[in-house]
Design a protein around this motif. Structure first.
Motif, PDB file in Angstrom:
ATOM      1  N   ALA A  96      49.569  41.902  43.014  1.00  0.00           N
ATOM      2  CA  ALA A  96      49.330  42.842  44.109  1.00  0.00           C
ATOM      3  C   ALA A  96      49.265  44.276  43.595  1.00  0.00           C
ATOM      4  O   ALA A  96      48.406  45.065  44.017  1.00  0.00           O
ATOM      5  CB  ALA A  96      50.431  42.708  45.159  1.00  0.00           C
ATOM      6  N   VAL A  97      50.156  44.628  42.671  1.00  0.00           N
ATOM      7  CA  VAL A  97      50.145  45.983  42.109  1.00  0.00           C
ATOM      8  C   VAL A  97      48.857  46.225  41.328  1.00  0.00           C
ATOM      9  O   VAL A  97      48.227  47.289  41.446  1.00  0.00           O
ATOM     10  CB  VAL A  97      51.377  46.190  41.200  1.00  0.00           C
ATOM     11  N   LEU A  98      48.426  45.243  40.542  1.00  0.00           N
ATOM     12  CA  LEU A  98      47.193  45.398  39.758  1.00  0.00           C
ATOM     13  C   LEU A  98      45.970  45.489  40.653  1.00  0.00           C
ATOM     14  O   LEU A  98      45.070  46.305  40.416  1.00  0.00           O
ATOM     15  CB  LEU A  98      47.050  44.226  38.784  1.00  0.00           C
ATOM     16  N   LEU A  99      45.926  44.642  41.687  1.00  0.00           N
ATOM     17  CA  LEU A  99      44.746  44.607  42.557  1.00  0.00           C
ATOM     18  C   LEU A  99      44.767  45.683  43.632  1.00  0.00           C
ATOM     19  O   LEU A  99      43.828  45.800  44.413  1.00  0.00           O
ATOM     20  CB  LEU A  99      44.628  43.221  43.204  1.00  0.00           C
ATOM     21  N   ASN A 100      45.847  46.460  43.680  1.00  0.00           N
ATOM     22  CA  ASN A 100      45.909  47.581  44.607  1.00  0.00           C
ATOM     23  C   ASN A 100      45.248  48.830  44.033  1.00  0.00           C
ATOM     24  O   ASN A 100      45.126  49.841  44.713  1.00  0.00           O
ATOM     25  CB  ASN A 100      47.369  47.888  44.966  1.00  0.00           C
ATOM     26  N   LEU A 178      50.330  39.386  51.143  1.00  0.00           N
ATOM     27  CA  LEU A 178      51.395  40.054  51.893  1.00  0.00           C
ATOM     28  C   LEU A 178      51.880  41.297  51.162  1.00  0.00           C
ATOM     29  O   LEU A 178      52.104  42.355  51.777  1.00  0.00           O
ATOM     30  CB  LEU A 178      52.556  39.085  52.125  1.00  0.00           C
ATOM     31  N   PHE A 179      52.050  41.195  49.847  1.00  0.00           N
ATOM     32  CA  PHE A 179      52.464  42.355  49.061  1.00  0.00           C
ATOM     33  C   PHE A 179      51.388  43.442  49.063  1.00  0.00           C
ATOM     34  O   PHE A 179      51.697  44.638  49.099  1.00  0.00           O
ATOM     35  CB  PHE A 179      52.789  41.940  47.627  1.00  0.00           C
ATOM     36  N   LEU A 180      50.123  43.028  48.988  1.00  0.00           N
ATOM     37  CA  LEU A 180      49.026  43.999  49.037  1.00  0.00           C
ATOM     38  C   LEU A 180      49.059  44.798  50.341  1.00  0.00           C
ATOM     39  O   LEU A 180      48.890  46.023  50.333  1.00  0.00           O
ATOM     40  CB  LEU A 180      47.687  43.271  48.902  1.00  0.00           C
ATOM     41  N   ALA A 181      49.247  44.095  51.439  1.00  0.00           N
ATOM     42  CA  ALA A 181      49.314  44.786  52.735  1.00  0.00           C
ATOM     43  C   ALA A 181      50.481  45.769  52.769  1.00  0.00           C
ATOM     44  O   ALA A 181      50.355  46.886  53.297  1.00  0.00           O
ATOM     45  CB  ALA A 181      49.449  43.764  53.855  1.00  0.00           C
TER      46      ALA A 181
END
Length: 297
Positions: A96-100, A178-181
């Protein structure tokens, strides 16, 4: 009935009850009634073949305390749950951190990592069953670099690890989304202020990102823990509880007792134990939220 009785407050109350009625009825029929029936069955010995249903009181619970195989099932369940939760949450947060980041191709990779979530669980497990065989695709790939891979699903040291990895790959995309959101809801001005103050990326992650998304971490933790305790199809397709009892988790042991050995009363008792474990772990996580979840202290 007089119009004086149907005041605005009573009409609003009735409307509220009507709105929650479908959910309440579903919960009663499909949650509370089955739970009550499972407890009732645990007090009986139900022999389907002989068509007998005998009240035995607490004998099944005494058998539960004396069962020498139960400890192995609980150990396997604990190992599977711990491995799954740690790998799933950490990998989901990392992705999620990388794809954010605002980089090209992130939408494509989000789709790639989420796509296993929507694949049929049985189909997914069957494919991995072929890949993890002694002459399967994984070992064929390893042979190209000169590595002689093991029979992943038949080795006591590799079977549980293989099942955990298969399950992590299957469901990590859900927690990632969920983490991305949650990450996209963190105010950018907090990072800007931290950068002005000279905070490193690591310090920003620990002091800003983690506290701000801690409610989502709690949610994903509860969901993943409960899901890990209910794993069945993966074990049934990949290892059938073997080799030995190394992958016989509690749900699969319950299935064996109830549907292979026809000990339905004892199977219901194991269901009560599983429910108690899930409830206990959920309550523990919920109570501990005040110590680390942002805005909960």
């Amino acid at each position: 009935m007089s119009t004086r009785f149907w005041t605005g407050s009573r009409r609003d109350t009735l409307a509220g009850y009507l709105f929650i009625a479908p959910q309440l009825l579903g919960s009663v029929l499909f949650v509370f009634v089955p739970l009550g029936l499972v407890f009732w069955y645990s007090l009986h010995e139900w022999n389907v073949l002989a068509d007998t249903f005998t009240f035995v009181g607490a004998e099944n619970y005494q058998a539960l305390a004396d069962d020498p195989k139960l400890a192995d099932a609980l150990v396997a369940t604990g190992f599977f749950s711990a491995g799954l939760v740690v790998l799933n949450l950490s990998l989901a947060l990392l992705l999620a951190v990388l794809l954010n980041q605002r980089l090209r191709g992130t939408v494509f990779f989000r789709t790639v990592f989420f796509s296993p979530v929507v694949v049929s669980l049985v189909a997914w497990t069957i494919v991995w069953n072929f890949l993890l065989q002694d002459n399967g695709g994984i070992n064929a790939l390893l042979e190209t670099v000169g590595v002689d891979g093991p029979n992943w699903l038949r080795g006591e040291g590799t079977a549980m690890v293989a099942v955990i990895v298969v399950q992590v790959i299957k469901n990590v995309g859900l927690n990632m989304v969920l983490f991305l959101a949650a990450l996209q809801g963190v105010p950018a001005n907090l990072y800007e202020a931290a950068t002005v103050d000279g905070a490193s990326r690591r310090r920003q992650f620990l002091s800003i990102t983690v506290p701000m998304i801690s409610p989502t971490i709690l949610l994903t933790s509860i969901i993943t823990v409960v899901g890990s305790l209910q794993v069945f199809a993966q074990i049934a397709v990949l290892t059938q509880g073997g080799p030995g009892t190394s992958t016989t988790v509690l749900v699969y042991y319950l299935y064996q007792q109830a549907f292979q050995f026809h000990h339905f009363g004892y199977g219901a008792t194991l269901s009560v134990l599983l429910f108690a474990i899930v409830l206990l772990l959920t309550l523990v996580q919920w109570r501990m939220r005040r110590k680390w979840v942002f805005h909960e202290s």
